[in-house]
Design an enzyme around this catalytic site. Structure first.
Site, PDB file in Angstrom:
ATOM      1  CG  ASP A 152     -35.103  31.354   0.127  1.00 14.97           C
ATOM      2  OD1 ASP A 152     -34.330  31.397   1.101  1.00 14.97           O
ATOM      3  OD2 ASP A 152     -35.386  32.368  -0.554  1.00 14.97           O
ATOM      4  CG  LEU A 209     -32.162  25.626   9.985  1.00  8.78           C
ATOM      5  CD1 LEU A 209     -31.551  24.343  10.532  1.00  8.78           C
ATOM      6  CD2 LEU A 209     -33.673  25.466   9.847  1.00  8.78           C
TER       7      LEU A 209
END
Ligand code: DOR
Length: 431
Positions: free
Chosen positions: A307, A65
């Site tokens: 991922d 993130l």
């Protein structure tokens, strides 16, 4: 005032119990209140789930993130909206941030941001080493106390065997798994794609499968020596899958995850020199791809992860060998695996959903991923037959680079419920 949702007549697929049955689910505030047939509840908002699949909220245990420090690539707000759009109710975010998530201070700051801006639940993965340098242990004890769910130097391989041994011993004291990015560093050096016939033809420097095999072998042997729980990140080679299968048969605490891209695409896609296909570990040849799918189908591979690795368009838009590795995945993962693994009859729906719900929850030590009375009301509704075209302009993620761009997929999350609140409906994020 209590908030209630009544999800009517959906086909519940709950891998935690093995259920596959048509029923109603009633939520009250943040919990599941009842599961049954012909449920009624005055004042509840009714969601007609007839013809839809209802699952525990999807969990992705491997996303980037990018916060703190790289909000040009992604933020908690944009990344969790992307997660909600893709049907995920919970994600675990990796520590290769700026600064690295290697201390309690960084964990605390990030927790505050998640609390204020997260649209879905976010768990934090702490680093193994300070600054991801592989030399000094991070503040693993303090971070464990602050609730990190695992430790990893993902993005980098932990080169020093003695350091890894100590990190495994330490992580297991706190009951946490170690997630390793397995590519032996000297073998991959400045390689930018899978080493094989295609890299030779294209004249690009390769990253050999042996780099992953050696790293996985080392980690399995250290898992045996330490008794620690080791989780192989984004597994992509045939030998690595065989070795994980062997380790499991031996009773070691070794688990593995695979991405949609490594199960669907191969290095053939790189013939256009398009940086959208650049990722570490690289997309490999067909025999490796098939071995990874077989590993998922027979239970050797435990979890499906995205991922999700957003980069800016400016960074990605350059010569192949110079482009950063990685691409987004939260908004395409479910559709991609349903299209290429479920609709082709390759992997059962129960296996796919298990790898995206109850298993990642268990690996992270979370009481999650199971639709049962009194549990958290995290639910995903899926239309298995919805056809749609991947258009990055529709993404909530700041990252727009995806190898699935333009693909027609069959299957999509149509509603995401987090703690009894509808946060996504028909692709639109409501929070
Ligand atoms: O391609 C990748 N990109 N692989 C990783 O393991 C890390 C990721 C990133 O952080 O960009």
């Amino acid at each position: 005032m209590k908030v209630a949702l009544l999800v009517k007549r959906g086909r519940l697929i709950n891998p935690a119990t093995g259920e596959d049955t048509v029923c109603d689910i009633l939520t009250e505030d943040n919990k599941i209140k009842a599961i049954g047939t012909e449920l009624a509840a005055a004042g509840a908002t009714v969601i007609d789930a007839k013809g839809l699949v209802v699952t525990p909220g999807l969990i992705d245990m491997h996303v980037h993130l990018r916060q703190p420090g790289q909000s040009q690539k992604e933020t908690i707000a944009s990344g969790t909206r992307a997660a909600a759009a893709g049907g995920f109710t919970r994600v675990a975010t990796m520590p290769n941030t700026k600064p690295v998530i290697d201390s309690t201070i960084v964990v605390d700051g990030l927790k505050y941001k998640i609390m204020r801006e997260g649209v879905v639940k976010v768990n934090i993965i702490g680093s193994l080493s300070k600054g991801l340098e592989g030399k000094e242990l991070s503040a693993m004890g303090g971070m464990a106390r602050e609730g990190v769910v695992a430790f990893s130097d993902d993005g980098r391989y932990v080169e020093n065997c003695d350091f890894m041994r100590k990190a495994m011993e330490y992580a297991s004291m706190f009951g946490k798994i170690v997630i390793d990015h397995c590519e032996e560093a000297s073998l991959v050096a400045d390689g930018c794609m899978h080493e094989g016939a295609v890299s030779a033809e294209l004249g690009l420097k390769g990253r050999p499968a042996a780099a992953e095999d050696i790293a996985v072998a080392r980690d399995i042997l250290l898992a045996e020596a330490t008794g620690a729980a080791v989780h192989i990140a984004h597994i992509s080679t045939e030998n690595a899958v065989h070795m994980v299968r062997w380790a499991k048969a031996k009773g070691l605490k070794v688990t593995a995850e695979a991405t949609p891209q490594h199960m669907i695409l191969t290095d053939e896609a790189l013939r256009t020199y398009d940086p959208r296909f650049k990722v570490n570990p690289p997309l490999r040849s067909e025999s490796h791809r098939r071995a990874v799918v077989e590993g998922l189908a027979d239970g050797t591979i435990d979890a499906i992860v995205t991922d999700h690795a957003p980069h800016t368009a400016e960074e990605k838009d350059c010569e192949f060998s110079l482009a950063p590795s990685g691409f987004v995945g939260l908004e395409t993962a479910l559709g991609a695996v349903l299209t290429c693994l479920y609709h082709t009859g390759t992997v059962s729906l129960m296996t796919l959903i298990r790898a995206m719900t109850s298993t990642p929850a268990r690996l992270l030590g979370l009481d999650s991923g199971d639709i049962a009375v009194c549990n958290e009301a995290d639910i995903t509704l899926i239309d298995l037959d919805k056809e749609w075209t991947v258009d990055p302009e529709d993404f909530y993620s700041r990252g727009k680079s995806t190898p699935f761009e333009g693909m027609i997929l069959k299957g999509k999350a149509v509603a995401t419920i987090v703690d009894g609140k509808l946060v996504m409906k028909d692709g639109e994020v409501l929070a």
